[in-house]
Design an enzyme around this catalytic site. Structure first.
Site, PDB file in Angstrom:
ATOM      1  N   CYS A 125      75.697  -0.701 -93.420  1.00  0.00           N
ATOM      2  CA  CYS A 125      76.846  -0.585 -92.503  1.00  0.00           C
ATOM      3  C   CYS A 125      78.180  -0.814 -93.215  1.00  0.00           C
ATOM      4  O   CYS A 125      79.230  -0.440 -92.699  1.00  0.00           O
ATOM      5  CB  CYS A 125      76.690  -1.554 -91.336  1.00  0.00           C
ATOM      6  SG  CYS A 125      75.242  -1.183 -90.348  1.00  0.00           S
ATOM      7  N   HIS A 268      83.444  -1.981 -87.793  1.00  0.00           N
ATOM      8  CA  HIS A 268      82.077  -1.488 -87.624  1.00  0.00           C
ATOM      9  C   HIS A 268      81.614  -1.778 -86.194  1.00  0.00           C
ATOM     10  O   HIS A 268      81.744  -2.895 -85.696  1.00  0.00           O
ATOM     11  CB  HIS A 268      81.155  -2.169 -88.630  1.00  0.00           C
ATOM     12  CG  HIS A 268      79.721  -1.841 -88.415  1.00  0.00           C
ATOM     13  ND1 HIS A 268      79.273  -0.539 -88.276  1.00  0.00           N
ATOM     14  CD2 HIS A 268      78.621  -2.626 -88.278  1.00  0.00           C
ATOM     15  CE1 HIS A 268      77.973  -0.561 -88.077  1.00  0.00           C
ATOM     16  NE2 HIS A 268      77.550  -1.807 -88.063  1.00  0.00           N
ATOM     17  N   ASN A 298      75.419   2.052 -82.650  1.00  0.00           N
ATOM     18  CA  ASN A 298      75.736   1.659 -84.028  1.00  0.00           C
ATOM     19  C   ASN A 298      75.330   2.806 -84.958  1.00  0.00           C
ATOM     20  O   ASN A 298      74.141   3.089 -85.108  1.00  0.00           O
ATOM     21  CB  ASN A 298      74.955   0.377 -84.353  1.00  0.00           C
ATOM     22  CG  ASN A 298      75.155  -0.105 -85.779  1.00  0.00           C
ATOM     23  OD1 ASN A 298      75.651   0.620 -86.622  1.00  0.00           O
ATOM     24  ND2 ASN A 298      74.747  -1.334 -86.037  1.00  0.00           N
TER      25      ASN A 298
HETATM   26  O1  UT7 Z   1      74.989  -3.244 -88.135  1.00  0.00           O
HETATM   27  C1  UT7 Z   1      74.445  -4.527 -88.005  1.00  0.00           C
HETATM   28  C2  UT7 Z   1      73.257  -4.409 -87.111  1.00  0.00           C
HETATM   29  N1  UT7 Z   1      72.889  -5.334 -86.152  1.00  0.00           N
HETATM   30  C3  UT7 Z   1      73.616  -6.072 -85.275  1.00  0.00           C
HETATM   31  O2  UT7 Z   1      74.789  -6.202 -85.302  1.00  0.00           O
HETATM   32  C4  UT7 Z   1      72.794  -6.753 -84.225  1.00  0.00           C
HETATM   33  C5  UT7 Z   1      73.330  -8.087 -83.791  1.00  0.00           C
HETATM   34  N2  UT7 Z   1      72.511  -8.637 -82.729  1.00  0.00           N
HETATM   35  C6  UT7 Z   1      72.619  -8.217 -81.448  1.00  0.00           C
HETATM   36  O3  UT7 Z   1      73.439  -7.382 -81.126  1.00  0.00           O
HETATM   37  C7  UT7 Z   1      71.729  -8.900 -80.422  1.00  0.00           C
HETATM   38  O4  UT7 Z   1      70.947  -9.891 -81.039  1.00  0.00           O
HETATM   39  C8  UT7 Z   1      70.816  -7.890 -79.663  1.00  0.00           C
HETATM   40  C9  UT7 Z   1      71.645  -7.037 -78.729  1.00  0.00           C
HETATM   41  C10 UT7 Z   1      70.038  -7.028 -80.636  1.00  0.00           C
HETATM   42  C11 UT7 Z   1      69.801  -8.665 -78.813  1.00  0.00           C
HETATM   43  O5  UT7 Z   1      70.450  -9.538 -77.914  1.00  0.00           O
HETATM   44  P1  UT7 Z   1      69.991 -11.065 -77.800  1.00  0.00           P
HETATM   45  O6  UT7 Z   1      70.813 -11.664 -76.752  1.00  0.00           O
HETATM   46  O7  UT7 Z   1      70.057 -11.670 -79.169  1.00  0.00           O
HETATM   47  O8  UT7 Z   1      68.496 -10.898 -77.296  1.00  0.00           O
HETATM   48  P2  UT7 Z   1      67.150 -11.502 -77.913  1.00  0.00           P
HETATM   49  O9  UT7 Z   1      66.721 -10.720 -79.108  1.00  0.00           O
HETATM   50  O10 UT7 Z   1      67.255 -12.985 -78.030  1.00  0.00           O
HETATM   51  O11 UT7 Z   1      66.163 -11.212 -76.728  1.00  0.00           O
HETATM   52  C12 UT7 Z   1      66.322 -11.831 -75.444  1.00  0.00           C
HETATM   53  C13 UT7 Z   1      65.194 -11.338 -74.541  1.00  0.00           C
HETATM   54  C14 UT7 Z   1      63.830 -11.493 -75.189  1.00  0.00           C
HETATM   55  O12 UT7 Z   1      62.916 -11.818 -74.145  1.00  0.00           O
HETATM   56  P3  UT7 Z   1      62.450 -13.348 -73.896  1.00  0.00           P
HETATM   57  O13 UT7 Z   1      61.835 -13.780 -75.195  1.00  0.00           O
HETATM   58  O14 UT7 Z   1      63.710 -14.083 -73.572  1.00  0.00           O
HETATM   59  O15 UT7 Z   1      61.493 -13.218 -72.766  1.00  0.00           O
HETATM   60  C15 UT7 Z   1      63.517 -10.111 -75.704  1.00  0.00           C
HETATM   61  O16 UT7 Z   1      62.129  -9.861 -75.779  1.00  0.00           O
HETATM   62  O17 UT7 Z   1      65.364  -9.933 -74.291  1.00  0.00           O
HETATM   63  C16 UT7 Z   1      64.158  -9.236 -74.674  1.00  0.00           C
HETATM   64  N3  UT7 Z   1      64.520  -7.913 -75.180  1.00  0.00           N
HETATM   65  C17 UT7 Z   1      64.795  -6.891 -74.375  1.00  0.00           C
HETATM   66  N4  UT7 Z   1      64.822  -6.781 -73.038  1.00  0.00           N
HETATM   67  C18 UT7 Z   1      65.149  -5.591 -72.524  1.00  0.00           C
HETATM   68  C19 UT7 Z   1      64.670  -7.512 -76.473  1.00  0.00           C
HETATM   69  N5  UT7 Z   1      65.031  -6.219 -76.521  1.00  0.00           N
HETATM   70  C20 UT7 Z   1      65.116  -5.811 -75.225  1.00  0.00           C
HETATM   71  C21 UT7 Z   1      65.442  -4.587 -74.623  1.00  0.00           C
HETATM   72  N6  UT7 Z   1      65.461  -4.522 -73.297  1.00  0.00           N
HETATM   73  N7  UT7 Z   1      65.763  -3.503 -75.352  1.00  0.00           N
END
Ligand code: UT7
Length: 341
Positions: A125, A268, A298
């Site tokens: 990125c 970004h 992204n």
């Molecule tokens: O270019 C650089 C690339 N990456 C980034 O910048 C990513 C940075 N990170 C993020 O943007 C966030 O971490 C995400 C948007 C990817 C995820 O958000 P989060 O608030 O960190 O969610 P999480 O991974 O902690 O997941 C929370 C819950 C989990 O369920 P439980 O364990 O609380 O029951 C996940 O299993 O949400 C669940 N989950 C989803 N639910 C619905 C994970 N992916 C999804 C989904 N839809 N697509």
């Protein structure tokens, strides 16, 4: 953070002479994704700000090279120049067509460039911002007069559009965008300050394993994850929220400028919440920190130049302004490029 040596006064100015962009024909909205995996429009919008993303239709031959060709052709037209005037093409990508040859060489031929230099730069990125700083150095040093910097990535090929891949499939989209960098007699134009950093100890936060040996100690090797993007979302999120303000502050310090003296922060597009946190931290009005992640997701190395092209097209980014490009991503890497346009 490391200290940068003071820069010599420039004898050659450097300007951004043209930009262009290309997106594939396919579109995947949040509603489409909710049909393929356990997710919802509400969850995705709330956590990321993304509504839809463009993805390559491989049956139509869409991939990195054709997108990069379209973007660069448009940038050349915008700069009113012929491809044979290019001295160098730098293609920032991690989704090259194949390991060999460099996709940039095929790109040079596709746009009708002469025997210019061409190479791929793998910076994830941060690839575009790192390439832009590199291109500026070449022109400012008098090595080349005209350099094309292209960011093109098609991460959809590393996604799984099902429950197993939902943590990353919702985030990424495909795109390409190009910028033409040219020498000018106006020595006031060019980079005022920049930063480029890496923390390789954090590589396991974002990686694509190609063999079972590639998995880090903390992730159990899993055959189904070969050729898929692994992301430790929470860890990357925390890193980004602290790094964006730090690297912006560092660059402003190097330039001797206050945050409000920069007209646009072109960042970004990884998550709308990360961008909003950076905007609030510096008390910037919304119009100074552009957001288009809602439309594209992204797009990795394409994300920053995609914003630049849209802002130039809308007449919002103009000659005479100061613009800071900011990126972070896999590596981990992070960097800036602060321009006097
Ligand atoms: O270019 C650089 C690339 N990456 C980034 O910048 C990513 C940075 N990170 C993020 O943007 C966030 O971490 C995400 C948007 C990817 C995820 O958000 P989060 O608030 O960190 O969610 P999480 O991974 O902690 O997941 C929370 C819950 C989990 O369920 P439980 O364990 O609380 O029951 C996940 O299993 O949400 C669940 N989950 C989803 N639910 C619905 C994970 N992916 C999804 C989904 N839809 N697509």
């Amino acid at each position: 953070m490391t200290r940068a040596a003071p820069m010599d006064p420039p004898r050659i100015g450097v300007r951004i002479a043209g930009t262009g962009r290309a997106v594939p024909s396919g579109q995947l909205t949040n509603v489409d994704l909710a049909r393929l995996m356990q997710t919802s429009d509400e969850w995705i919008v709330q956590r990321t700000g993304i509504h839809t993303r463009r993805v390559c239709d491989r049956s139509k031959g869409e991939s990195c090279l054709p997108l990069a060709k379209e973007a660069l052709t448009k940038a050349l037209a915008d700069a009113r120049m012929d491809a044979r005037e290019l001295d160098m093409i730098i293609l920032a990508t991690l989704t090259e067509e194949m390991p060999c040859p460099p996709t940039s060489c095929q790109l040079a031929a596709a746009v009708g460039a002469g025997p210019c230099g061409a190479y791929d730069l793998s910076g994830a990125c941060s690839g575009f911002v790192f390439s832009l700083n590199t291109a500026w150095s070449m022109v400012r040093a008098g090595l080349h007069r005209t350099v094309a910097v292209v960011g093109a990535d098609t991460l959809s090929s590393y996604m799984e559009y099902n429950d197993h891949g939902r943590a990353t499939a919702i985030l990424f989209g495909d795109a390409a965008a190009a910028t033409i960098i040219r020498a000018t007699d106006d020595t006031s134009k060019g980079i005022i300050a920049q930063a480029m950093h890496t923390n390789g100890a954090r590589w396991a936060d974002l990686y694509i394993p190609l063999t079972m040996k590639h998995f880090p100690a903390e992730d159990p090797p899993e055959q189904a994850m070969i050729g898929r993007l692994h992301m430790n979302g929470k860890s990357v999120f925390k890193f980004a929220v602290s790094t964006f303000p730090e690297v912006i502050e560092q660059t402003l310090g190097r330039a001797g400028l206050r945050a409000e003296e920069v007209d646009h922060y072109i960042c970004h597009q990884s998550n709308a919440r990360i961008l909003e946190a950076a905007r609030e931290r510096f008390g910037l009005p919304a119009e100074k920190l552009y957001v288009n992640i809602d439309k594209y997701g992204n797009t990795v190395a394409a994300s920053v130049p995609l914003c630049l092209d849209e802002l130039r097209e809308a007449g919002r980014v103009r000659e005479g302004q100061r613009v800071m490009f900011v990126s972070f991503g896999a590596g981990l890497t992070w960097g800036t490029s602060l321009w006097q346009l």
